[in-house]
Write an enzyme that holds these catalytic residues in place. Structure first.
Site, PDB file in Angstrom:
ATOM      1  N   PRO A   8      -5.272  16.730 -11.444  1.00 14.07           N
ATOM      2  CA  PRO A   8      -5.226  16.117 -10.109  1.00 14.07           C
ATOM      3  C   PRO A   8      -5.292  14.600 -10.180  1.00 14.07           C
ATOM      4  CG  PRO A   8      -7.122  17.597 -10.337  1.00 14.07           C
ATOM      5  CD  PRO A   8      -6.516  17.466 -11.681  1.00 14.07           C
ATOM      6  N   ASP A   9      -4.686  13.957  -9.190  1.00 11.25           N
ATOM      7  CA  ASP A   9      -4.827  12.497  -9.109  1.00 11.25           C
ATOM      8  C   ASP A   9      -6.121  12.176  -8.366  1.00 11.25           C
ATOM      9  OD1 ASP A   9      -4.241  13.071  -6.491  1.00 11.25           O
ATOM     10  OD2 ASP A   9      -2.327  12.023  -6.433  1.00 11.25           O
ATOM     11  N   PHE A  10      -6.292  10.928  -7.955  1.00 11.92           N
ATOM     12  CA  PHE A  10      -7.479  10.562  -7.181  1.00 11.92           C
ATOM     13  C   PHE A  10      -7.325  10.881  -5.700  1.00 11.92           C
ATOM     14  CE2 PHE A  10      -9.624   6.891  -9.769  1.00 11.92           C
ATOM     15  CZ  PHE A  10     -10.228   7.846 -10.559  1.00 11.92           C
ATOM     16  N   ARG A  11      -6.196  10.419  -5.149  1.00  9.27           N
ATOM     17  CA  ARG A  11      -6.177  10.271  -3.697  1.00  9.27           C
ATOM     18  C   ARG A  11      -5.322  11.258  -2.936  1.00  9.27           C
ATOM     19  NH1 ARG A  11      -6.642   5.555  -6.141  1.00  9.27           N
ATOM     20  NH2 ARG A  11      -8.385   4.203  -5.547  1.00  9.27           N
ATOM     21  N   ASN A  65      -3.580   5.904 -16.561  1.00 11.50           N
ATOM     22  CA  ASN A  65      -4.110   7.237 -16.869  1.00 11.50           C
ATOM     23  C   ASN A  65      -4.989   7.224 -18.105  1.00 11.50           C
ATOM     24  OD1 ASN A  65      -2.747   8.040 -14.674  1.00 11.50           O
ATOM     25  ND2 ASN A  65      -1.118   9.123 -15.752  1.00 11.50           N
ATOM     26  N   ASP A  87      -5.676  10.303 -19.557  1.00 14.10           N
ATOM     27  CA  ASP A  87      -5.536  11.660 -20.090  1.00 14.10           C
ATOM     28  C   ASP A  87      -4.868  11.720 -21.457  1.00 14.10           C
ATOM     29  OD1 ASP A  87      -2.764  11.351 -19.541  1.00 14.10           O
ATOM     30  OD2 ASP A  87      -3.013  12.176 -17.534  1.00 14.10           O
ATOM     31  N   HIS A  97      -6.718   1.428 -18.291  1.00 10.99           N
ATOM     32  CA  HIS A  97      -8.059   1.890 -17.909  1.00 10.99           C
ATOM     33  C   HIS A  97      -8.732   2.671 -19.020  1.00 10.99           C
ATOM     34  CE1 HIS A  97      -6.874   1.396 -13.382  1.00 10.99           C
ATOM     35  NE2 HIS A  97      -7.093   0.252 -13.990  1.00 10.99           N
TER      36      HIS A  97
HETATM   37  P1  CNA Z   1      -4.025   7.772  -7.075  1.00 12.71           P
HETATM   38  O1  CNA Z   1      -4.662   6.716  -6.285  1.00 12.71           O
HETATM   39  O2  CNA Z   1      -4.570   9.130  -6.966  1.00 12.71           O
HETATM   40  O3  CNA Z   1      -2.473   7.789  -6.677  1.00 12.71           O
HETATM   41  C1  CNA Z   1      -1.574   8.722  -7.179  1.00 12.71           C
HETATM   42  C2  CNA Z   1      -0.244   8.536  -6.477  1.00 12.71           C
HETATM   43  O4  CNA Z   1       0.684   9.428  -7.046  1.00 12.71           O
HETATM   44  C3  CNA Z   1      -0.325   8.836  -4.993  1.00 12.71           C
HETATM   45  O5  CNA Z   1       0.410   7.863  -4.295  1.00 12.71           O
HETATM   46  C4  CNA Z   1       0.326  10.210  -4.871  1.00 12.71           C
HETATM   47  O6  CNA Z   1       0.984  10.412  -3.636  1.00 12.71           O
HETATM   48  C5  CNA Z   1       1.317  10.162  -6.006  1.00 12.71           C
HETATM   49  N1  CNA Z   1       1.629  11.479  -6.532  1.00 12.71           N
HETATM   50  C6  CNA Z   1       0.767  12.382  -7.078  1.00 12.71           C
HETATM   51  N2  CNA Z   1       1.433  13.476  -7.508  1.00 12.71           N
HETATM   52  C7  CNA Z   1       2.737  13.246  -7.203  1.00 12.71           C
HETATM   53  C8  CNA Z   1       3.922  14.012  -7.381  1.00 12.71           C
HETATM   54  N3  CNA Z   1       3.924  15.211  -7.948  1.00 12.71           N
HETATM   55  N4  CNA Z   1       5.085  13.489  -6.955  1.00 12.71           N
HETATM   56  C9  CNA Z   1       5.122  12.270  -6.377  1.00 12.71           C
HETATM   57  N5  CNA Z   1       4.037  11.493  -6.196  1.00 12.71           N
HETATM   58  C10 CNA Z   1       2.860  11.991  -6.595  1.00 12.71           C
HETATM   59  O7  CNA Z   1      -3.987   7.402  -8.609  1.00 12.71           O
HETATM   60  P2  CNA Z   1      -3.634   6.001  -9.296  1.00 12.71           P
HETATM   61  O8  CNA Z   1      -3.113   6.318 -10.612  1.00 12.71           O
HETATM   62  O9  CNA Z   1      -2.851   5.118  -8.409  1.00 12.71           O
HETATM   63  O10 CNA Z   1      -5.075   5.377  -9.396  1.00 12.71           O
HETATM   64  C11 CNA Z   1      -5.498   4.870 -10.563  1.00 12.71           C
HETATM   65  C12 CNA Z   1      -6.691   5.616 -11.126  1.00 12.71           C
HETATM   66  C13 CNA Z   1      -6.521   7.085 -11.156  1.00 12.71           C
HETATM   67  C14 CNA Z   1      -6.823   5.246 -12.552  1.00 12.71           C
HETATM   68  O11 CNA Z   1      -7.915   4.440 -12.712  1.00 12.71           O
HETATM   69  C15 CNA Z   1      -6.973   6.531 -13.352  1.00 12.71           C
HETATM   70  O12 CNA Z   1      -7.953   6.405 -14.327  1.00 12.71           O
HETATM   71  C16 CNA Z   1      -7.298   7.552 -12.346  1.00 12.71           C
HETATM   72  N6  CNA Z   1      -6.932   8.928 -12.653  1.00 12.71           N
HETATM   73  C17 CNA Z   1      -6.273   9.247 -13.781  1.00 12.71           C
HETATM   74  C18 CNA Z   1      -5.946  10.563 -14.041  1.00 12.71           C
HETATM   75  C19 CNA Z   1      -5.213  10.889 -15.301  1.00 12.71           C
HETATM   76  O13 CNA Z   1      -5.452  10.253 -16.312  1.00 12.71           O
HETATM   77  N7  CNA Z   1      -4.303  11.861 -15.262  1.00 12.71           N
HETATM   78  C20 CNA Z   1      -6.276  11.558 -13.122  1.00 12.71           C
HETATM   79  C21 CNA Z   1      -6.967  11.183 -11.965  1.00 12.71           C
HETATM   80  C22 CNA Z   1      -7.289   9.861 -11.738  1.00 12.71           C
END
Ligand code: CNA
Length: 430
Positions: A135-138, A209, A211, A228
């Site tokens: 999952p993402d953050f937001r 990311n 991960d 990060h």
């Molecule tokens: P965020 O703020 O959660 O934004 C993610 C963005 O991606 C959003 O605009 C979503 O709408 C978009 N999104 C997600 N899935 C899809 C999809 N399938 N298709 C199209 N768009 C999509 O996350 P950010 O990366 O902007 O924020 C940065 C943080 C998140 C970093 O500091 C990371 O460390 C942190 N993070 C990382 C992971 C990871 O490593 N996979 C997971 C969760 C959070």
């Protein structure tokens, strides 16, 4: 222990470390640049004695509502803090996705096919890994911030706040158990980026990311800036004495708190928390962004500074392509600036279409098949939760802290990286 002491001694003789911390506050005013405080660091010009969390050049370009590329915002008239709050209130852009689809991708694909884009920069976020099941953050509903009740923390970002961790490391360790690399595999998007490198077009991938999937799919270290941090190394959160990453992982997985052999404080993976410095490798941006001839922004909400402001530092003539579910950062501004393109919707679908337009789809699928069948480990059960309402607001307080030394190394002049399929494959399978 000697190891700790010598690492401390070494720190004293090191050149001053640039201070650039992770924060999602976009309300800091630019600090006037003082040339006397600048020096040539290992990755370009860095500021000494920096008192704020971002480079002046980053801050001067910062605006959540969008700024001119490569130009300082005249937003004196609109406080940046106000931009942030308005942007947060309206949330994701209401710009209809369809109106931007295909044309943007096709235009950029045409440029690439014509050979106009040989120094491509990619700025990526958690959205590139959601198809891998992380999952993402937001994202409302599924994002981590929507599912943090079980960690018993006062606000979502506390889990990544270094001061909070100092008092109570347990919430982060609970989350880390689910975040540790090993449970997930790279997806088509990661392999698209790998192909960009394989074709000799990737100048650098800047990812937020943690991960490790970019590395896992075979993108070499020198092409990657994990802005990060990552779980690949660990150290004391207080004195920064390194700690064996594998031992830290074993302790965390067994619900123990790894402690520093030098000062007995809690050890954590070298993931950058709010209030902590970004790795020195991040400073490559001062050389990379002026060199870029295409910027691709994918899967990020562009909410976390100073990373988010990077997208405003390419030259104004450079095309920028946003691939995301909704418009973010400078792409929220309507009409789009000349040279800006978006393809809004599911990222995996956009990237696949982009690859088809470039004629790379078959190669990517084959690469993926080879890699994933030869190296996919047994998938572990994911700990991700998937319920609860979205939380929303950002409140990043945190004391700036200086982390000595750079994470990893990188070469600056490795621009001709086209590699044969076999060498690419063997690298990735390590
Ligand atoms: P965020 O703020 O959660 O934004 C993610 C963005 O991606 C959003 O605009 C979503 O709408 C978009 N999104 C997600 N899935 C899809 C999809 N399938 N298709 C199209 N768009 C999509 O996350 P950010 O990366 O902007 O924020 C940065 C943080 C998140 C970093 O500091 C990371 O460390 C942190 N993070 C990382 C992971 C990871 O490593 N996979 C997971 C969760 C959070």
């Amino acid at each position: 222990m000697n190891r700790s002491r010598s690492s401390r001694d070494k720190k004293v003789s090191q050149p001053p470390v640039a201070r650039i911390t992770r924060s999602s506050r976009a309300n800091k005013r630019p600090i006037p640049a003082d040339p006397l405080e600048s020096e040539q660091g290992p990755y370009g010009k860095v500021r000494r004695k920096q008192t704020d969390s971002a480079l002046p050049q980053d801050l001067s370009l910062m605006s959540v509502g969008g700024t001119s590329k490569g130009k300082t915002s005249k937003a004196g008239s609109v406080p940046v803090q106000l931009c942030q709050s308005i942007s947060d209130q309206i949330g994701p852009s209401s710009v209809p996705a369809k109106s931007f689809s295909r044309d943007g991708l096709a235009s950029v694909a045409r440029l690439v096919r014509l050979g106009r884009c040989k120094n491509v920069l990619v700025v990526a976020g958690a959205g590139i890994s959601t198809p891998s099941g992380i999952p993402d953050f937001r994202t409302p509903g599924t994002g981590l911030y929507a599912n943090l009740e079980k960690y018993n923390i006062p606000y979502p970002e506390a889990i990544f706040n270094i001061d909070y961790f100092s008092n109570d490391p347990q919430p982060f360790f609970s989350l880390a158990k689910a975040l540790y690399p090993g449970c997930h595999r790279p997806n088509y998007i990661h392999y698209f980026l790998r192909m960009l490198h394989h074709k000799g077009l990737l100048l650098r991938l800047y990812t937020q990311n943690i991960d490790g999937l970019e590395k896992l799919c075979g993108i070499p270290d020198e092409k990657l800036v994990e802005a990060h941090g990552s779980f690949a190394t660990a150290s004391c959160h207080l004195c920064y004495t390194p700690y064996p990453a594998e031992e830290a992982k074993v302790a965390i997985m067994n619900d123990n708190i790894p402690t520093c052999s030098f000062c007995a404080a809690a050890v954590k993976p070298d993931v950058v928390f709010f209030g902590e410095d970004l790795p020195q490798k991040y400073f490559l941006h001062t050389k990379d962004f002026p060199k870029a001839d295409l910027l691709i922004v994918m899967g990020t909400s562009l909410k976390i500074e100073p990373f988010a402001s990077l997208v405003n530092t390419v030259r104004s003539s450079v095309p920028r392509l946003l691939l995301n579910r909704h418009a973010v950062g400078p792409f929220e501004k309507v009409p789009l600036q000349r040279g800006d393109h978006m393809d809004l919707g599911d990222l995996a679908e956009s990237v696949r279409r982009f690859a088809e337009l470039l004629g790379w789809n078959g190669e990517i699928e084959e690469l993926m098949r080879t890699q994933e069948t030869s190296s996919a480990p047994e998938m572990l059960t994911s700990n991700w939760t998937n319920n609860g309402p979205s939380s929303g607001t950002e409140d990043m307080s945190g004391t700036s802290r200086s982390r000595p030394g750079a994470q990893g190394s990188c070469s600056e002049d490795n621009d001709s990286e086209t590699e044969s399929r076999s060498s690419a494959s063997s690298k990735a399978s390590k």
